[in-house]
Motif scaffolding. Structure first.
Motif, PDB file in Angstrom:
ATOM      1  N   LYS A 162      13.645   2.946  -6.261  1.00 44.33           N
ATOM      2  CA  LYS A 162      13.755   3.848  -4.837  1.00 44.33           C
ATOM      3  C   LYS A 162      12.617   3.860  -4.145  1.00 44.33           C
ATOM      4  O   LYS A 162      12.555   3.752  -3.030  1.00 44.33           O
ATOM      5  CB  LYS A 162      14.318   5.159  -5.382  1.00 44.33           C
ATOM      6  N   GLY A 163      11.380   3.877  -4.811  1.00 40.31           N
ATOM      7  CA  GLY A 163      10.186   3.877  -4.272  1.00 40.31           C
ATOM      8  C   GLY A 163       9.903   2.603  -3.326  1.00 40.31           C
ATOM      9  O   GLY A 163       9.407   2.422  -2.225  1.00 40.31           O
ATOM     10  N   ALA A 164      10.496   1.323  -4.179  1.00 39.19           N
ATOM     11  CA  ALA A 164      10.268   0.009  -3.532  1.00 39.19           C
ATOM     12  C   ALA A 164      11.050   0.012  -2.262  1.00 39.19           C
ATOM     13  O   ALA A 164      10.694  -0.522  -1.327  1.00 39.19           O
ATOM     14  CB  ALA A 164      10.573  -1.021  -4.578  1.00 39.19           C
ATOM     15  N   LEU A 165      12.264   0.559  -2.474  1.00 37.29           N
ATOM     16  CA  LEU A 165      13.064   0.339  -1.332  1.00 37.29           C
ATOM     17  C   LEU A 165      12.512   1.241   0.073  1.00 37.29           C
ATOM     18  O   LEU A 165      12.521   1.124   1.012  1.00 37.29           O
ATOM     19  CB  LEU A 165      14.491   0.686  -1.682  1.00 37.29           C
ATOM     20  N   PHE A 166      12.218   2.546  -0.212  1.00 35.93           N
ATOM     21  CA  PHE A 166      11.700   3.424   0.610  1.00 35.93           C
ATOM     22  C   PHE A 166      10.553   2.652   1.222  1.00 35.93           C
ATOM     23  O   PHE A 166      10.155   2.861   2.594  1.00 35.93           O
ATOM     24  CB  PHE A 166      11.018   4.563  -0.034  1.00 35.93           C
ATOM     25  N   ALA A 167       9.401   1.900   0.634  1.00 39.19           N
ATOM     26  CA  ALA A 167       8.533   1.353   1.355  1.00 39.19           C
ATOM     27  C   ALA A 167       8.883   0.159   1.969  1.00 39.19           C
ATOM     28  O   ALA A 167       8.237  -0.180   3.247  1.00 39.19           O
ATOM     29  CB  ALA A 167       7.442   0.728   0.174  1.00 39.19           C
ATOM     30  N   ILE A 168       9.824  -0.508   1.874  1.00 38.49           N
ATOM     31  CA  ILE A 168      10.351  -1.758   2.643  1.00 38.49           C
ATOM     32  C   ILE A 168      11.205  -1.080   3.905  1.00 38.49           C
ATOM     33  O   ILE A 168      10.926  -1.548   4.835  1.00 38.49           O
ATOM     34  CB  ILE A 168      11.194  -2.587   1.860  1.00 38.49           C
ATOM     35  N   ILE A 169      11.836  -0.169   3.586  1.00 37.14           N
ATOM     36  CA  ILE A 169      12.541   0.422   4.870  1.00 37.14           C
ATOM     37  C   ILE A 169      11.427   1.041   5.960  1.00 37.14           C
ATOM     38  O   ILE A 169      11.677   0.925   7.037  1.00 37.14           O
ATOM     39  CB  ILE A 169      13.472   1.531   4.522  1.00 37.14           C
ATOM     40  N   LEU A 170      10.424   1.870   5.288  1.00 32.67           N
ATOM     41  CA  LEU A 170       9.388   2.637   6.138  1.00 32.67           C
ATOM     42  C   LEU A 170       8.509   1.557   6.700  1.00 32.67           C
ATOM     43  O   LEU A 170       8.412   1.570   8.107  1.00 32.67           O
ATOM     44  CB  LEU A 170       8.566   3.291   5.292  1.00 32.67           C
ATOM     45  N   THR A 171       8.412   0.330   6.194  1.00 33.39           N
ATOM     46  CA  THR A 171       7.576  -0.717   7.033  1.00 33.39           C
ATOM     47  C   THR A 171       8.433  -1.421   7.856  1.00 33.39           C
ATOM     48  O   THR A 171       7.938  -1.649   9.081  1.00 33.39           O
ATOM     49  CB  THR A 171       7.046  -1.564   5.681  1.00 33.39           C
ATOM     50  N   GLN A 197       8.322   7.842  -4.571  1.00 34.98           N
ATOM     51  CA  GLN A 197       8.261   7.908  -5.755  1.00 34.98           C
ATOM     52  C   GLN A 197       8.196   6.471  -6.442  1.00 34.98           C
ATOM     53  O   GLN A 197       8.306   5.650  -5.662  1.00 34.98           O
ATOM     54  CB  GLN A 197       9.543   8.456  -6.528  1.00 34.98           C
ATOM     55  N   ARG A 198       8.036   6.156  -7.764  1.00 30.93           N
ATOM     56  CA  ARG A 198       7.919   4.884  -8.352  1.00 30.93           C
ATOM     57  C   ARG A 198       9.158   4.502  -8.602  1.00 30.93           C
ATOM     58  O   ARG A 198      10.141   5.290  -8.360  1.00 30.93           O
ATOM     59  CB  ARG A 198       6.889   4.680  -9.497  1.00 30.93           C
ATOM     60  N   GLY A 199       9.419   3.175  -8.992  1.00 32.29           N
ATOM     61  CA  GLY A 199      10.571   2.541  -9.323  1.00 32.29           C
ATOM     62  C   GLY A 199      11.381   1.987  -8.131  1.00 32.29           C
ATOM     63  O   GLY A 199      10.742   1.759  -7.002  1.00 32.29           O
ATOM     64  N   VAL A 258       0.689  -1.077   0.008  1.00 36.65           N
ATOM     65  CA  VAL A 258       0.171  -0.037  -0.200  1.00 36.65           C
ATOM     66  C   VAL A 258       0.781   1.362   0.154  1.00 36.65           C
ATOM     67  O   VAL A 258       0.475   2.306  -0.828  1.00 36.65           O
ATOM     68  CB  VAL A 258      -1.044  -0.005   1.233  1.00 36.65           C
ATOM     69  N   ILE A 259       1.962   1.176   0.579  1.00 39.45           N
ATOM     70  CA  ILE A 259       2.845   2.528   0.761  1.00 39.45           C
ATOM     71  C   ILE A 259       3.549   2.613  -0.391  1.00 39.45           C
ATOM     72  O   ILE A 259       3.445   3.837  -1.076  1.00 39.45           O
ATOM     73  CB  ILE A 259       3.795   2.247   1.691  1.00 39.45           C
ATOM     74  N   TYR A 260       3.751   1.508  -1.261  1.00 38.70           N
ATOM     75  CA  TYR A 260       4.514   1.603  -2.347  1.00 38.70           C
ATOM     76  C   TYR A 260       3.561   2.204  -3.320  1.00 38.70           C
ATOM     77  O   TYR A 260       3.621   2.955  -4.372  1.00 38.70           O
ATOM     78  CB  TYR A 260       4.946   0.476  -2.952  1.00 38.70           C
ATOM     79  N   ARG A 261       2.312   1.687  -3.594  1.00 37.60           N
ATOM     80  CA  ARG A 261       1.085   2.010  -4.570  1.00 37.60           C
ATOM     81  C   ARG A 261       0.785   3.513  -4.482  1.00 37.60           C
ATOM     82  O   ARG A 261       0.480   4.179  -5.353  1.00 37.60           O
ATOM     83  CB  ARG A 261       0.107   1.128  -4.398  1.00 37.60           C
ATOM     84  N   CYS A 262       0.706   3.871  -2.932  1.00 42.07           N
ATOM     85  CA  CYS A 262       0.318   5.424  -2.809  1.00 42.07           C
ATOM     86  C   CYS A 262       1.489   6.341  -3.294  1.00 42.07           C
ATOM     87  O   CYS A 262       1.011   7.550  -3.587  1.00 42.07           O
ATOM     88  CB  CYS A 262       0.261   5.615  -1.337  1.00 42.07           C
TER      89      CYS A 262
END
Length: 121
Positions: free
Chosen positions: A51-60, A47-49, A39-43
């Motif tokens: 970097k966005g995937a890594l951001f979602a994993i780290i934030l979670t 950003q997408r790509g 959900v965090i990544y899709r929101c």
């Protein structure tokens, strides 16, 4: 996130169940935090790509660590293995969404249908 916070605030004891591969508790952690990361990544908070995937994993993962710390104040145990399950589930879900188009299409199928229906009105 609120639902996870409220669920972790209760003093519910789940006795360890013997299973050959993975405990139900760790599976639930992986599924819930995997959904949160997706959900965090899709929101698109970052950003997408990749970097966005890594951001979602780290934030979670950080939220999972804070949730485990929060549980220590409610009389429940703070387990490192739960945090590992949270992080693993987040990584698996987001990387599956990012790299597997058929998985992404399954998750977005209903959304595309609803969006087309709303546009036609």
């Amino acid at each position: 996130m609120l639902a996870i916070f409220l669920a972790s605030s209760t003093e519910v004891y789940m006795p360890p169940l013997p299973t050959p591969l993975i405990s139900p508790d760790k599976l639930i952690h992986a599924l819930v935090y995997g959904e949160l990361a997706t959900v965090i990544y899709r929101c698109g908070l970052y950003q997408r790509g990749w970097k966005g995937a890594l951001f979602a994993i780290i934030l979670t993962s950080l939220y999972g660590a804070s949730d485990e710390f929060h549980q220590s104040f409610t009389g429940r145990s703070c387990e490192l293995n739960d945090w590992f399950a949270d992080t693993f589930g987040a990584g698996l879900a987001v990387l599956s969404y990012y790299y597997l188009p058929f998985y992404r299409n399954i998750l977005e199928y209903k959304f595309k249908f609803c969006a087309k229906k709303l546009k036609s009105k």
